[in-house]
Design an enzyme around this catalytic site. Structure first.
Site, PDB file in Angstrom:
ATOM      1  CG  LEU A 218      -2.023  -0.927   1.429  1.00  0.00           C
ATOM      2  CD1 LEU A 218      -2.509  -0.689   2.766  1.00  0.00           C
ATOM      3  CD2 LEU A 218      -2.735  -1.260   0.503  1.00  0.00           C
ATOM      4  CG  ASP A 219       0.376   4.629  -2.605  1.00  0.00           C
ATOM      5  OD1 ASP A 219       1.240   3.667  -2.992  1.00  0.00           O
ATOM      6  OD2 ASP A 219      -0.679   5.380  -3.344  1.00  0.00           O
ATOM      7  CB  ALA A 220       3.977   5.755   2.698  1.00  0.00           C
TER       8      ALA A 220
ATOM      9  CB  THR B 287      -2.994   4.008   1.522  1.00  0.00           C
ATOM     10  OG1 THR B 287      -2.679   4.902   0.472  1.00  0.00           O
ATOM     11  CG2 THR B 287      -4.323   2.985   1.566  1.00  0.00           C
TER      12      THR B 287
END
Length: 233
Positions: free
Chosen positions: A67-69, A71
């Site tokens: 996941l994106d940091a 998110t």
């Protein structure tokens, strides 16, 4: 200077083949460089050492996706190499169900359903399908909708009001392109709150949460795992 220890692990579910853990916002799934601060994978490896050997790249600690940091939400970690390979194949084949929640500021001139346009289809009165292809943006950090991009498909449910003027959007990502949820919502005129990279209003965090992950279509014995949603009010 020495880094702090990794954060406590919030375990959501454990099966014979996988761990499902909750990733807080602003924490990386795994380190990109050895001298990076501890990430979620470090906390997993401390509590379940078998995960550290499950992925070909040890820094991933068995993570089968990222996941994106910014998110938050559920991340799956394999407990052995065969499980890791099976999960990666399932993601590549589009056999994994991925559910997200996002909070956005609803523009005054926006209505449901939005006006017809290419790559947008009303599935039923409560669901839209976005198929805008995604590719490199004008800068390295950006992704953009472009006709020569990779096929991308997102289902959006009718937004639900939160504290005015924000609304909550529920999404299902049928493909797994970089920044897919963020770019598809911004293209629709609904940039995510806190996502200043794509035109969202400033906020203390990116208001995007991976609420559900389901590997069961490809891997017997697994089931939908949910991560408690944050307060997006």
């Amino acid at each position: 200077p020495p880094h702090p220890p990794p954060p406590p692990l919030a375990l959501l579910a454990r099966t014979d083949r996988f761990l499902y853990v909750h990733k807080p916002a602003a924490l990386h799934t795994h380190r990109l460089r050895p001298d990076d601060p501890p990430a979620l994978a470090d906390a997993v490896a401390l509590s379940h050492p078998e995960c550290a050997a499950a992925s070909p790249d040890p820094r991933e600690g068995g993570a089968v996706h990222r996941l994106d940091a910014g998110t938050s939400g559920v991340v799956a970690f394999a407990r052995d190499p065969a499980a890791h390979a099976a999960a990666r194949a399932a993601f590549a084949a589009g056999q994994v169900r991925k559910l997200y929640l996002a909070a956005v500021i609803l523009p005054d001139d926006w209505s449901w359903p939005p006006a017809p346009r290419p790559w947008l289809r009303l599935v039923d009165p409560d669901h839209l399908e976005l198929t805008a292809p995604l590719g490199p943006g004008p800068r390295a950090a950006l992704v953009a909708v472009r006709p020569d991009g990779q096929p991308s498909r997102t289902t959006l449910s009718r937004p639900i009001p939160l504290a005015s003027p924000s609304v909550r959007c529920a999404l299902e990502l049928h493909t797994g392109r970089r920044h897919q949820a963020r770019v598809h919502l911004a293209w629709l005129g609904l940039p995510i709150l806190g996502d200043t990279l794509y035109g969202g209003a400033p906020a203390h965090r990116l208001h995007l949460h991976a609420v559900g992950l389901d590997l069961s279509a490809a891997i017997p014995g697994e089931a939908l795992v949910l991560a408690p949603p944050p307060d997006f009010a």
